[in-house]
Design a protein around this motif. Sequence first.
Motif, short mmCIF file in Angstrom:
data_model
loop_
_atom_site.label_atom_id
_atom_site.label_comp_id
_atom_site.label_asym_id
_atom_site.label_seq_id
_atom_site.Cartn_x
_atom_site.Cartn_y
_atom_site.Cartn_z
N THR A 1 1.31 -7.68 4.76
CA THR A 1 2.27 -6.99 5.75
C THR A 1 1.60 -5.77 6.25
OG1 THR A 1 4.04 -7.65 4.05
CG2 THR A 1 4.54 -6.30 5.46
N LEU A 2 0.94 -5.18 5.45
CA LEU A 2 0.10 -3.97 6.02
C LEU A 2 -0.66 -4.42 7.03
CD1 LEU A 2 -0.10 -0.67 5.04
CD2 LEU A 2 -2.06 -1.46 3.89
N VAL B 1 -3.16 -3.43 -8.57
CA VAL B 1 -2.53 -3.34 -7.48
C VAL B 1 -2.01 -1.96 -6.59
CG1 VAL B 1 0.05 -3.74 -6.55
CG2 VAL B 1 -1.04 -5.44 -8.31
N LEU B 2 -1.86 -0.89 -7.48
CA LEU B 2 -1.60 0.28 -6.81
C LEU B 2 -2.99 0.90 -6.54
CD1 LEU B 2 0.95 2.01 -9.06
CD2 LEU B 2 1.29 0.60 -7.09
N ALA B 3 -4.03 0.63 -6.89
CA ALA B 3 -5.36 1.24 -6.75
C ALA B 3 -5.81 0.50 -5.33
CB ALA B 3 -6.32 1.14 -7.70
N LEU C 1 5.01 0.27 7.92
CA LEU C 1 4.89 0.63 6.43
C LEU C 1 4.26 2.10 6.51
CD1 LEU C 1 3.63 -2.59 4.89
CD2 LEU C 1 5.74 -1.69 4.55
N LEU C 2 4.84 2.97 7.57
CA LEU C 2 4.12 4.15 7.53
C LEU C 2 4.40 4.96 6.06
CD1 LEU C 2 2.47 6.18 9.23
CD2 LEU C 2 4.54 6.75 10.26
N THR C 3 5.75 4.75 5.73
CA THR C 3 6.16 5.73 4.44
C THR C 3 5.15 5.37 3.30
OG1 THR C 3 8.31 5.86 5.14
CG2 THR C 3 7.82 6.12 2.74
N TRP C 4 4.90 3.72 3.17
CA TRP C 4 4.23 3.37 2.10
C TRP C 4 2.67 3.99 2.14
CZ3 TRP C 4 5.13 1.29 -2.33
CH2 TRP C 4 6.41 0.57 -2.55
N ARG C 5 2.08 3.94 3.38
CA ARG C 5 0.85 4.40 3.74
C ARG C 5 0.74 5.93 3.25
NH1 ARG C 5 -3.17 2.30 6.88
NH2 ARG C 5 -2.54 0.29 7.92
N ARG C 6 1.81 6.70 3.72
CA ARG C 6 1.66 8.11 3.04
C ARG C 6 1.69 8.22 1.35
NH1 ARG C 6 6.50 10.21 7.35
NH2 ARG C 6 5.08 10.17 9.08
N LEU D 1 -7.06 1.31 0.49
CA LEU D 1 -7.06 1.21 2.14
C LEU D 1 -6.80 2.24 2.96
CD1 LEU D 1 -4.68 -2.27 1.88
CD2 LEU D 1 -7.45 -2.26 2.25
N THR D 2 -6.14 3.15 2.43
CA THR D 2 -5.88 4.52 3.09
C THR D 2 -6.88 5.23 3.09
OG1 THR D 2 -4.94 5.52 1.26
CG2 THR D 2 -3.45 3.99 2.69
N ARG D 3 -7.85 5.23 2.48
CA ARG D 3 -9.01 6.16 2.26
C ARG D 3 -10.07 6.12 3.43
NH1 ARG D 3 -7.14 10.28 -0.73
NH2 ARG D 3 -5.72 9.50 -2.48
N ILE D 4 -10.59 7.20 3.68
CA ILE D 4 -11.49 7.38 4.76
C ILE D 4 -12.98 7.58 4.21
CG2 ILE D 4 -12.48 8.46 6.76
CD1 ILE D 4 -9.43 9.30 7.54
N SER D 5 -13.06 8.57 3.40
CA SER D 5 -14.49 8.92 2.69
C SER D 5 -14.93 7.60 2.09
CB SER D 5 -14.24 10.08 1.67
OG SER D 5 -15.32 10.22 0.94
#
Length: 519
Positions: A460-461, A276-278, A468-473, A283-287
Motif C-alpha cells: 500500500t505504501l 513489522v514496525l522496524a 499514507l502521509l500520516t503513517w509516514r510521519r 523505509l522512511t530513513r535517508i541516512s
Amino acid sequence: MNNVLLAMVTLMPALMMFAAMLLSRWPLRSAARLWRTFILLSAVALAFSLIAAFAGQQLPEVRPWLHASRLGLALAVLVQLLCTVIAAFSSRYLDGEAGQQRYVSALAGVMAAVHLLLMADHWVVLVTAWALVGGALQHLLCFYQDRPFALLAAHKKQIADRLADMLLLGAAILAWREVGSGSLSDLWAHVAREGTSTSLQFSAVGLALAVILRTALLPVHGWLTQVMEAPTPVSALLHAGVVNLGGYVLILFTPLLEQATVARTLLVVFGVVTAVLAGMVMLTRISIKVRLAWSTVAQMGFMLLECGLGLYNLAALHLIGHSLYKAHAFLSASAVVRQTRLQAMRGKDSPLGLSLLFAPAVAVATVLLAQWMVGGGVWPWWWSVILGLAWAPLLWLPVRRTSVVASGIQAAWGVLMVAGLTGTALLAHALPLGVQNAPDSTLGLIAVTGMMALYVFLATLQLRPHALLTWRRWSYAGFYLDEAYTRLALHLWPARWTREPFNNDRQQVFTLIAAKDPK
C-alpha cells in the motif's frame, strides 16, 4: 596429553585476544606498530579457531564451565574473521585519531568476552561473559567522548544491559536452585528427565526478556539506532557480531525453550511487532547508516521470531548470514552512499500494482516448489509462507518498461533469485550445526499473520504513498516508542541544555551537555 592440547586449541582465541588487550596497554612507539601487533594476534586467533572448528567433536569438554559445540566453534571462526577485517579497516579509518590505544584495548576485550560466551556451559560463565561484552563495548561506543548524543545512546544501552543482567541473574538463580547445579549440561539433562517446573518456566521467561533487551527489540531499541556517531567499524562490530549474541544464547537454551511456551510466545510477539514496525521505519530513513541500523532491529525481530517458533536451525543460519551482510554493508557504506546518489540523479522506478498483488503468491509457490523438489518436510508450510512474503519484493516490476519482454525477463530473474535463496536456505539447513528444530504451528500462524500485515502495508505504501502521509510521519518518528525510554535515561542521567558560541560568531547553537547536572 593430546586432550590437553586440544583443549588449549579451543581456548587459544580467547587467550590471544586477552593477550592483545594487555599488550595494547603498553606504551608503543607508534599507532602503526600497535595495529600490526593486534592484527597479527587476531590472525593467529583465527587460525586456532579454524583448527578447533575442523577438530569438531574431537575436542574435550572443560566441564562444568566450558563446552565446544559445533555452532559455537563455527561462530568463533566467524567473529574472529570479522574482527581481523574490522581491525584492518580501523587502522586506516582511525589514522591520526587520538585514543587508538584505548580503541584496540576495548576491541580485544570485546572479542575475548565473545569467545568466552561462545564456550559457556555454566551460568556463571554465561552471565559474566555477556556482562563483559557490554562493558568493553561501552568504551568503543564512547570513543568520541566529546559527542554528547553518542554518550546518551551509550548510556541508554547501559541501562538496558544492566536490566538484562539482572533478569539473566534471576533466571540463573531459579534454574540453579531447581537443578542443584549451575552447569547448563546438567540443566539439559534435568529438563529431559523431569520436564520444566514452575521455577524453570520463570527462568525461561527471564532469559527471553534478557535477550529481548540485549538484542535491542522494541521498545528499548533506541540506543542501537542512535550510536551512529561512533566510528563506522564499531557499528560493523556491533551490528554484525555483538547484537547477534542473543540469537546464539536462545539456540543454546533450546532444551529449555522447547518446553517453555510462555517464553516462546514472548519471543514471537516481540519478534513480530519489532520486525513489522522496524521495517516500516526503515523505509522512511535517508541516512544509509540509520537505515542499516533499523534493518538490524528488524532482523533481530525475525531472528527471535524464528527461535520462538522453534526453528533454531534457521535462526542459526540467519545469524551467520546477517553477520556477514551487515559487516559488508557498514564497511562499504561509502560506496552505498555513492550508488544511492547516482540512483537519485537518474530517477527511480516505481513498482506496478499488478505485480504487488501477484508477487507474494508467486514467491510462496516458488518456495513450496523448491521444498517439494528436495523431498518436502524440511520445514513447516507456514515457514514457506513467511519466506515467500519476505522475498516477494524481489518480484516487484518497475513501471518504466518499454516492452513486455523486458518485464518478463525481470520477472523471471526475480523468480530465479527467490529460488536461489530458497535453495541456499535448504542447503544450509542440512549443515551439521548440531541444532534441532521444534516447530510450533500455533505460534507459526501468528507469525504468518504479522508478515502478511507487513507486506500489505509495504504494498500500500508503494501504491499510494501520499494517502499514507500520516503513517509516514509516524514511521519516520519511530512510532514515538523511544521517547519514554529516552526520558527515563535522562532522568537517571541528568543533562542540561545550554547556549554556546559557535566559531566566535554571533550565531549560537544548542548543545546537549552530557554530564550530570551540578544541582
